[in-house]
Design a protein around this motif. Structure first.
Motif, PDB file in Angstrom:
ATOM      1  N   HIS A 192      11.610  11.754   6.919  1.00 59.83           N
ATOM      2  CA  HIS A 192      10.195  12.129   7.115  1.00 59.83           C
ATOM      3  C   HIS A 192       9.613  12.370   5.725  1.00 59.83           C
ATOM      4  O   HIS A 192      10.145  13.202   4.977  1.00 59.83           O
ATOM      5  CB  HIS A 192      10.121  13.404   7.964  1.00 59.83           C
ATOM      6  CG  HIS A 192       8.745  14.002   8.008  1.00 59.83           C
ATOM      7  ND1 HIS A 192       7.624  13.256   8.287  1.00 59.83           N
ATOM      8  CD2 HIS A 192       8.303  15.283   7.794  1.00 59.83           C
ATOM      9  CE1 HIS A 192       6.554  14.040   8.239  1.00 59.83           C
ATOM     10  NE2 HIS A 192       6.939  15.271   7.947  1.00 59.83           N
ATOM     11  N   LEU A 197       5.265  -8.072  10.738  1.00 61.73           N
ATOM     12  CA  LEU A 197       6.356  -7.495  11.526  1.00 61.73           C
ATOM     13  C   LEU A 197       6.005  -7.370  13.006  1.00 61.73           C
ATOM     14  O   LEU A 197       6.816  -6.900  13.796  1.00 61.73           O
ATOM     15  CB  LEU A 197       6.746  -6.131  10.947  1.00 61.73           C
ATOM     16  CG  LEU A 197       7.440  -6.233   9.584  1.00 61.73           C
ATOM     17  CD1 LEU A 197       7.366  -4.907   8.844  1.00 61.73           C
ATOM     18  CD2 LEU A 197       8.889  -6.667   9.732  1.00 61.73           C
ATOM     19  N   ARG A 220      -9.426  -0.946   8.749  1.00 63.97           N
ATOM     20  CA  ARG A 220     -10.105  -1.722   7.694  1.00 63.97           C
ATOM     21  C   ARG A 220     -11.403  -2.351   8.167  1.00 63.97           C
ATOM     22  O   ARG A 220     -12.374  -2.424   7.444  1.00 63.97           O
ATOM     23  CB  ARG A 220      -9.190  -2.829   7.199  1.00 63.97           C
ATOM     24  CG  ARG A 220      -8.430  -2.415   5.990  1.00 63.97           C
ATOM     25  CD  ARG A 220      -7.813  -3.598   5.300  1.00 63.97           C
ATOM     26  NE  ARG A 220      -6.691  -3.072   4.560  1.00 63.97           N
ATOM     27  CZ  ARG A 220      -5.471  -3.002   5.041  1.00 63.97           C
ATOM     28  NH1 ARG A 220      -5.192  -3.479   6.228  1.00 63.97           N
ATOM     29  NH2 ARG A 220      -4.519  -2.462   4.336  1.00 63.97           N
ATOM     30  N   ASP A 276      -0.255  -9.505   4.409  1.00 63.91           N
ATOM     31  CA  ASP A 276      -1.502 -10.132   3.976  1.00 63.91           C
ATOM     32  C   ASP A 276      -1.341 -10.671   2.551  1.00 63.91           C
ATOM     33  O   ASP A 276      -0.977  -9.926   1.635  1.00 63.91           O
ATOM     34  CB  ASP A 276      -2.626  -9.081   4.019  1.00 63.91           C
ATOM     35  CG  ASP A 276      -3.960  -9.653   3.601  1.00 63.91           C
ATOM     36  OD1 ASP A 276      -4.668 -10.176   4.484  1.00 63.91           O
ATOM     37  OD2 ASP A 276      -4.275  -9.627   2.387  1.00 63.91           O
ATOM     38  N   ALA A 295      10.721   7.217   8.977  1.00 69.40           N
ATOM     39  CA  ALA A 295      10.308   7.711  10.295  1.00 69.40           C
ATOM     40  C   ALA A 295       9.177   8.719  10.097  1.00 69.40           C
ATOM     41  O   ALA A 295       8.363   8.582   9.167  1.00 69.40           O
ATOM     42  CB  ALA A 295      11.508   8.329  11.001  1.00 69.40           C
ATOM     43  N   SER A 339       0.829  -1.205   0.000  1.00 69.29           N
ATOM     44  CA  SER A 339       0.000   0.000   0.000  1.00 69.29           C
ATOM     45  C   SER A 339       0.866   1.258   0.000  1.00 69.29           C
ATOM     46  O   SER A 339       2.085   1.187   0.166  1.00 69.29           O
ATOM     47  CB  SER A 339      -0.869  -0.090   1.268  1.00 69.29           C
ATOM     48  OG  SER A 339      -1.364   1.139   1.653  1.00 69.29           O
ATOM     49  N   GLY A 340       0.216   2.399  -0.202  1.00 64.05           N
ATOM     50  CA  GLY A 340       0.826   3.715   0.011  1.00 64.05           C
ATOM     51  C   GLY A 340       2.224   3.899  -0.556  1.00 64.05           C
ATOM     52  O   GLY A 340       2.523   3.543  -1.698  1.00 64.05           O
ATOM     53  N   THR A 370      -2.473   8.221   2.216  1.00 64.60           N
ATOM     54  CA  THR A 370      -2.303   6.765   2.071  1.00 64.60           C
ATOM     55  C   THR A 370      -3.397   6.078   2.889  1.00 64.60           C
ATOM     56  O   THR A 370      -4.387   6.717   3.246  1.00 64.60           O
ATOM     57  CB  THR A 370      -0.914   6.338   2.593  1.00 64.60           C
ATOM     58  OG1 THR A 370      -0.851   6.657   3.985  1.00 64.60           O
ATOM     59  CG2 THR A 370       0.216   7.011   1.849  1.00 64.60           C
TER      60      THR A 370
HETATM   61  N1  NAP Z   1       1.114   8.961   5.374  1.00 64.88           N
HETATM   62  C1  NAP Z   1       1.748   9.929   6.029  1.00 64.88           C
HETATM   63  O1  NAP Z   1       1.323  11.097   6.035  1.00 64.88           O
HETATM   64  C2  NAP Z   1       3.023   9.636   6.779  1.00 64.88           C
HETATM   65  C3  NAP Z   1       3.699  10.678   7.425  1.00 64.88           C
HETATM   66  C4  NAP Z   1       4.884  10.414   8.099  1.00 64.88           C
HETATM   67  C5  NAP Z   1       5.398   9.128   8.104  1.00 64.88           C
HETATM   68  N2  NAP Z   1       4.728   8.118   7.487  1.00 64.88           N
HETATM   69  C6  NAP Z   1       5.317   6.764   7.505  1.00 64.88           C
HETATM   70  O2  NAP Z   1       5.368   6.252   6.179  1.00 64.88           O
HETATM   71  C7  NAP Z   1       5.401   4.824   6.212  1.00 64.88           C
HETATM   72  C8  NAP Z   1       4.484   4.259   5.136  1.00 64.88           C
HETATM   73  O3  NAP Z   1       3.144   4.503   5.496  1.00 64.88           O
HETATM   74  P1  NAP Z   1       1.994   4.890   4.454  1.00 64.88           P
HETATM   75  O4  NAP Z   1       1.625   6.292   4.756  1.00 64.88           O
HETATM   76  O5  NAP Z   1       2.371   4.512   3.072  1.00 64.88           O
HETATM   77  O6  NAP Z   1       0.782   3.994   5.020  1.00 64.88           O
HETATM   78  P2  NAP Z   1      -0.053   2.762   4.455  1.00 64.88           P
HETATM   79  O7  NAP Z   1      -0.598   3.033   3.118  1.00 64.88           O
HETATM   80  O8  NAP Z   1      -1.013   2.433   5.558  1.00 64.88           O
HETATM   81  O9  NAP Z   1       1.044   1.611   4.356  1.00 64.88           O
HETATM   82  C9  NAP Z   1       1.565   0.990   5.488  1.00 64.88           C
HETATM   83  C10 NAP Z   1       2.106  -0.364   5.100  1.00 64.88           C
HETATM   84  O10 NAP Z   1       2.599  -1.022   6.287  1.00 64.88           O
HETATM   85  C11 NAP Z   1       2.071  -2.335   6.309  1.00 64.88           C
HETATM   86  N3  NAP Z   1       1.969  -2.889   7.646  1.00 64.88           N
HETATM   87  C12 NAP Z   1       1.212  -2.437   8.677  1.00 64.88           C
HETATM   88  N4  NAP Z   1       1.320  -3.261   9.717  1.00 64.88           N
HETATM   89  C13 NAP Z   1       2.171  -4.258   9.346  1.00 64.88           C
HETATM   90  C14 NAP Z   1       2.662  -5.425   9.983  1.00 64.88           C
HETATM   91  N5  NAP Z   1       2.280  -5.752  11.221  1.00 64.88           N
HETATM   92  N6  NAP Z   1       3.512  -6.227   9.305  1.00 64.88           N
HETATM   93  C15 NAP Z   1       3.890  -5.924   8.044  1.00 64.88           C
HETATM   94  N7  NAP Z   1       3.438  -4.845   7.369  1.00 64.88           N
HETATM   95  C16 NAP Z   1       2.584  -4.028   8.021  1.00 64.88           C
HETATM   96  C17 NAP Z   1       0.698  -2.205   5.664  1.00 64.88           C
HETATM   97  O11 NAP Z   1       0.208  -3.466   5.282  1.00 64.88           O
HETATM   98  P3  NAP Z   1      -1.390  -3.720   5.067  1.00 64.88           P
HETATM   99  O12 NAP Z   1      -1.695  -3.285   3.670  1.00 64.88           O
HETATM  100  O13 NAP Z   1      -1.493  -5.191   5.266  1.00 64.88           O
HETATM  101  O14 NAP Z   1      -2.092  -2.932   6.100  1.00 64.88           O
HETATM  102  C18 NAP Z   1       1.038  -1.288   4.493  1.00 64.88           C
HETATM  103  O15 NAP Z   1       1.613  -2.019   3.446  1.00 64.88           O
HETATM  104  C19 NAP Z   1       5.064   4.429   7.651  1.00 64.88           C
HETATM  105  O16 NAP Z   1       6.232   4.033   8.319  1.00 64.88           O
HETATM  106  C20 NAP Z   1       4.528   5.709   8.251  1.00 64.88           C
HETATM  107  O17 NAP Z   1       4.721   5.765   9.653  1.00 64.88           O
HETATM  108  C21 NAP Z   1       3.553   8.337   6.827  1.00 64.88           C
END
Ligand code: NAP
Length: 285
Positions: A193, A63, A205, A36, A138, A13-14, A199
């Motif tokens: 960052h 994880l 879900r 998944d 991060a 995702s994302g 995302t």
């Molecule tokens: N979005 C923002 O604004 C933002 C800002 C700052 C930092 N970040 C960081 O960016 C990173 C990517 O996040 P994103 O925004 O792209 O979010 P996202 O679309 O929710 O993607 C998160 C990913 O992590 C996976 N994940 C969650 N729990 C897991 C587990 N227990 N084991 C393995 N995989 C797992 C999810 O898998 P599923 O599809 O199975 O759920 C998904 O593939 C994260 O580290 C987040 O903290 C995001």
């Protein structure tokens, strides 16, 4: 990137998926790590199709489980002789209080501890790369974070942001400590960052909670592809060859919080994380 092997966590995702697409376009072998199977298969097809690179693979691992990480890394080591780039991208921020399969507070367990253990288990393989790179995704949220050693699961005073910020501060402390420990090797460790990105973060879900907020904010946020820019840069650019122990935003090193530079705290977190993992492992064996 043709001879490079790249592992991306949270690839379903994302930003994780966007990172896989762009790196696969450059010809690398990309291993998508997802928890998944169904979401993983769908993402794999999309990455292969959009990158036009058939050399992309899916491997499964939650994880939030030390046992699954052990099994995953064992399998990975059987199949690959080196790892050039590890992108620890997976992350969770989920309203309500949840536990990992090992019984830890979800955000700390997945965002920090899972990646801490995964990285340590893969380190030998990364050292076999002529230019190994470790990239930890991060967040600016680390600035309000503290490490609550005396109550790591936040049982006494839980809020979602306290939990998320703790886990993201841990990502940065881990990156800096890892970079110090890797000094003199061919492996670098940096973190970043991504900014605010639309995302699936924060969406539950099962209940759908968070969907509306995300939809409302979408026009103001970056796309996953835009958000993945700095991670892709750190993984692929020759500009950052040899650069280590830095926190990046918009492809530039910037300062993280004062606390994140505390070496005593970083070393304490490292030992504490090892002790938790030992505890979980001995409980299960
Ligand atoms: N979005 C923002 O604004 C933002 C800002 C700052 C930092 N970040 C960081 O960016 C990173 C990517 O996040 P994103 O925004 O792209 O979010 P996202 O679309 O929710 O993607 C998160 C990913 O992590 C996976 N994940 C969650 N729990 C897991 C587990 N227990 N084991 C393995 N995989 C797992 C999810 O898998 P599923 O599809 O199975 O759920 C998904 O593939 C994260 O580290 C987040 O903290 C995001």
């Amino acid at each position: 990137m043709k001879d490079k092997i790249v592992l991306v966590t949270g690839a379903s995702s994302g930003m994780g998926k966007a990172t896989c697409i762009e790196i696969a376009k450059l010809g690398a072998k990309v291993i998508m790590v997802c928890r998944d199977k169904q979401r993983g298969i769908e993402a794999l097809e999309e990455v292969k199709q959009q990158s036009n690179n058939p050399s992309v693979e899916l491997m499964l691992c939650d994880l939030g489980s030390i046992k699954e990480i052990k099994e995953f890394t064992k399998e990975f080591k059987k199949r690959f002789e080196k790892l050039d780039i590890l992108i620890n991208n997976a992350g969770v921020i989920l309203p309500g209080k949840h536990r990992t399969k090992d019984g830890l507070e979800l955000q700390f367990g997945v965002n920090h501890l899972g990646h801490f253990f995964l990285t340590k288990e893969l380190l030998d393989l990364i050292k076999k790369s002529p230019t190994g790179r470790i990239i930890n995704v991060a967040s600016g949220a680390h600035k309000i974070g503290r490490i609550h050693f005396e109550d790591i699961n936040l049982d006494k005073n839980y809020t979602l942001w306290r939990a998320y910020a703790q886990s993201k501060l841990a990502n940065i402390l881990f990156t800096y400590e890892l970079a110090r420990k890797l000094k003199g090797t061919n492996v670098t460790a940096n973190c970043l960052h991504p900014g605010a990105v639309a995302t699936n973060m924060g969406i539950n879900r099962k209940t759908g909670f968070g969907t509306l907020i995300t939809k409302t904010l979408k026009p103001f946020f970056q796309t996953p592809r835009e958000g993945a820019d700095t991670a892709i840069y750190l993984a692929t650019s020759s500009d950052v060859q040899g650069i280590t122990g830095k926190y990046f935003y918009k492809k530039k090193p910037i300062k993280s919080s004062m606390l994140s530079y505390n070496e005593h705290l970083a070393e304490k977190l490292w030992q504490f994380s090892e002790e938790i993992i030992e505890g979980i492992s001995s409980r299960k064996s």
